[in-house]
Design a protein around this motif. Structure first.
Motif, PDB file in Angstrom:
ATOM      1  N   ASP A  52       0.824  -1.211   0.000  1.00  0.00           N
ATOM      2  CA  ASP A  52       0.000   0.000   0.000  1.00  0.00           C
ATOM      3  C   ASP A  52       0.856   1.258   0.000  1.00  0.00           C
ATOM      4  N   ASP A 112      -0.142   5.314   0.120  1.00  0.00           N
ATOM      5  CA  ASP A 112      -1.192   6.323   0.219  1.00  0.00           C
ATOM      6  C   ASP A 112      -0.560   7.701   0.037  1.00  0.00           C
ATOM      7  N   ARG A 150      -2.338  10.445  -0.711  1.00  0.00           N
ATOM      8  CA  ARG A 150      -3.337  11.498  -0.499  1.00  0.00           C
ATOM      9  C   ARG A 150      -2.827  12.624   0.399  1.00  0.00           C
ATOM     10  N   ARG A 158      -0.682  -1.016  -4.386  1.00  0.00           N
ATOM     11  CA  ARG A 158      -2.025  -0.467  -4.193  1.00  0.00           C
ATOM     12  C   ARG A 158      -1.839   1.015  -3.860  1.00  0.00           C
ATOM     13  N   TYR A 181      -3.340   4.876  -3.297  1.00  0.00           N
ATOM     14  CA  TYR A 181      -4.483   5.706  -2.927  1.00  0.00           C
ATOM     15  C   TYR A 181      -4.148   7.148  -3.290  1.00  0.00           C
ATOM     16  N   LEU A 217     -13.310   5.832  -5.101  1.00  0.00           N
ATOM     17  CA  LEU A 217     -13.761   5.725  -3.726  1.00  0.00           C
ATOM     18  C   LEU A 217     -14.693   6.896  -3.420  1.00  0.00           C
ATOM     19  N   GLU A 230     -11.966  10.241  -4.488  1.00  0.00           N
ATOM     20  CA  GLU A 230     -10.633   9.685  -4.321  1.00  0.00           C
ATOM     21  C   GLU A 230     -10.566   8.333  -5.023  1.00  0.00           C
ATOM     22  N   TRP A 231      -9.324   7.837  -5.234  1.00  0.00           N
ATOM     23  CA  TRP A 231      -9.137   6.642  -6.044  1.00  0.00           C
ATOM     24  C   TRP A 231      -8.225   5.632  -5.373  1.00  0.00           C
ATOM     25  N   GLU A 232      -8.535   4.366  -5.613  1.00  0.00           N
ATOM     26  CA  GLU A 232      -7.669   3.247  -5.277  1.00  0.00           C
ATOM     27  C   GLU A 232      -7.283   2.623  -6.616  1.00  0.00           C
TER      28      GLU A 232
END
Length: 166
Positions: free
Chosen positions: A6, A8, A10, A37, A39, A63, A67-69
């Motif tokens: 992951d 992230d 953001r 993955r 975010y 999402l 927002e996007w995954e």
């Protein structure tokens, strides 16, 4: 089954930062068979081509709150035909050089698009920017332009080269 790491970005995006180097650093740490993955606060369309060049397919899921995954999975290239050799694509020296580091958005994008429209087929322009112009990339692609870009080693300047369609 692919194991995902992951990332992230953001918080970086919300603070006005550029997450590209963080994404590439995470990518460099992946073990064989692992995916990424991601975010993000927007659908990272320019990143799709970069990751495809590095052998990753993507699945993007929106999402809440826009927002996007995005799942970047190693592409299975074992059964893909081997493309024929192609000559190295050498780009000519830029005929236009822009320094957009002191401009506020959207002026760098407007200036680059205007200058790009002045290029003859196959000519290039170069531009210096304070940040990665993620919103510019879809506009360039839509008009048929190719681009290469990245931050200088110290991370202070984004160097962009745009090539007009031949």
């Amino acid at each position: 089954m692919t194991e995902f790491v992951d990332v992230d970005v953001r918080p970086i995006l919300r603070s006005g930062g550029e997450p590209f180097s963080v994404i590439m650093a995470a990518l460099a740490q992946l073990k064989p068979g692992q995916g990424l993955r991601l975010y993000a606060t927007f659908k990272p369309i320019p990143l799709f081509a970069v990751m495809a060049d590095k052998g990753f397919a993507y699945t993007a899921n929106e999402l809440d709150d826009g927002e996007w995954e995005v799942l970047f999975t190693p592409a299975d290239l074992a059964d893909a035909p081997v493309p024929p050799s192609q000559p190295l694509d050498i780009w000519p020296d830029p005929v236009i050089q822009l320094d957009n580091r002191d401009l506020d958005p959207p002026e760098p994008m407007v200036r680059i698009l205007g200058a790009a429209e002045q290029l003859a087929p196959g000519q290039t322009l170069s531009a210096l920017l304070r940040r990665e112009p993620v919103f510019l990339f879809p506009h360039l692609e839509k008009r048929g332009f190719r681009w290469l870009g990245g931050f200088t080693p110290d991370g202070s300047v984004y160097e962009l080269t745009v090539r007009a369609p031949a």
